[in-house]
Enzyme design. Sequence first.
Site, PDB file in Angstrom:
ATOM      1  N   HIS A   1      -6.195  -7.424  -0.344  1.00  0.00           N
ATOM      2  CA  HIS A   1      -6.353  -5.997  -0.639  1.00  0.00           C
ATOM      3  C   HIS A   1      -5.606  -5.630  -1.922  1.00  0.00           C
ATOM      4  CE1 HIS A   1      -6.626  -6.400   3.825  1.00  0.00           C
ATOM      5  NE2 HIS A   1      -7.686  -5.632   3.635  1.00  0.00           N
TER       6      HIS A   1
ATOM      7  N   HIS B   1       0.820  -1.225   0.000  1.00  0.00           N
ATOM      8  CA  HIS B   1       0.000   0.000   0.000  1.00  0.00           C
ATOM      9  C   HIS B   1       0.852   1.272   0.000  1.00  0.00           C
ATOM     10  CE1 HIS B   1      -3.618  -2.317   0.457  1.00  0.00           C
ATOM     11  NE2 HIS B   1      -3.300  -2.756   1.658  1.00  0.00           N
TER      12      HIS B   1
ATOM     13  N   ASP C   1      -2.504 -10.755  -2.179  1.00  0.00           N
ATOM     14  CA  ASP C   1      -3.110 -10.243  -0.950  1.00  0.00           C
ATOM     15  C   ASP C   1      -4.599  -9.960  -1.208  1.00  0.00           C
ATOM     16  OD1 ASP C   1      -1.931  -8.717   1.766  1.00  0.00           O
ATOM     17  OD2 ASP C   1      -3.787  -7.828   1.014  1.00  0.00           O
TER      18      ASP C   1
ATOM     19  N   ASP D   1      -4.111 -12.801   3.609  1.00  0.00           N
ATOM     20  CA  ASP D   1      -5.360 -12.398   4.259  1.00  0.00           C
ATOM     21  C   ASP D   1      -6.596 -12.700   3.409  1.00  0.00           C
ATOM     22  OD1 ASP D   1      -4.445 -10.496   2.487  1.00  0.00           O
ATOM     23  OD2 ASP D   1      -4.462  -8.835   3.934  1.00  0.00           O
TER      24      ASP D   1
HETATM   25 ZN    ZN Z   1      -3.947  -7.212   2.876  1.00  0.00          ZN
END
Ligand code: ZN
Length: 307
Positions: free
Chosen positions: A165, A126, A163, A244
Site C-alpha cells: 500500500h 498510513h 509495503d 503484504d
Molecule cells: Zn500494507
Amino acid sequence: MHTGFFTHAQCAAHEMGSWHPESPERLAAVHDHLIAVGLLPHLLGYDAPQASLEVIARAHDTEYIERLRARIPKQGYAPVDPDTSMNSASWDAALHAAGAVIDATDRVIRGELANAFCAVRPPGHHACRAAAMGFCFFNNVAVGALHAVHAHGLSRVAVIDFDVHHGNGTEDILAGNRHALMASFFQHPFYPYSGTDYAADNMVNVPVPAGTRGDVVRELVDSQWMPRLEAFAPQMIFISAGFDAHREDDLGQMGLVEADYAWITQRLMDVADRHAGGRIVSTLEGGYNLSALGRSVAAHVRTLAQL
Ligand SMILES: [Zn+2]
C-alpha cells in the site's frame, strides 16, 4: 556490530477485534519464525521504551495527539476510522511502537548497533500529520526520520517503503521536507488511492499494477530508486517494511517472495554502506499472511544481520 531487534509486549495487547487482519498474532508469527530458523540468538534484543509526546509531535499535530488520547476506551473498542479502532492498550502500544524506532535510531547513530529491525504494531505509514488511518495511529518511521534530523543533526535521511500500500501518511508528513527523500513502490490503483496525483520533488513514487512480480520490482528499484538515492546520498536509511506485497498475502495482489525482500534489503544496505556508514532502521508495517510474514521478515533480518 550487531543488528538490534526492538519490540514490546504491549504491542501485542493492542487489538481491534478477533476478525481483524492486523492482529497480535502477527508479532507472534515473526518471533516464532525467527526462533525456528535460529536467527533470534544472533540479534541484540531490546524492550522498546515509550516515545515522548514531544518527539511524536515532530510528525503529528499536538491537537491530533490529544484527540487520540481522549479516545482511549476503558473497555471495548473506540473506532477512529472505518478500518481502525483503539482498545485500552492501543495508546501505550502506539507509544512503544514509535519509541522502538526512536531508541533504535539513537543506538544506531551512536554506533552501538550496525542496524535494527523494529517488530512493532500498530504500524504507521498510513498515519497522517493529523489523522489516524488504515490500522495506523502514529507514523513510526516519520517520527524516527525527523528524530534523526532534529535530535542528531542529520541533514539527509531516506525513507524506503516497500509495503503493497502507498505510504500516504509518510508522504503527508515528509513531502517537501528538504532533509528527507522517500522512495516507494505500491500496487495501484489500490488502497489508499494516493501517490499518483501529486508528488513533491522529494517523493519517488512508483505505482505498479496488481500481479507485478519480483523481477519487475527489482528492475524498478534499480531504475527508479537507485539513481535518486545515489544522488541524495542519505546519511541514514529508514525502511517501512511491509510484507503484504508477498504473493501469498490476500490483502494485496502482488507477487513478491522472500528472495525479493532479501534482494531489496541488500540493495539498500549497499546504499547505506556507500553513504550512511551502514545505518539502517527498519520497522514493520503490513504483512497479513502469518506464514509468509514470518518467512519474509526472516529473509529481511537475515540480510540486515549478514547471516
Ligand atoms: Zn500494507
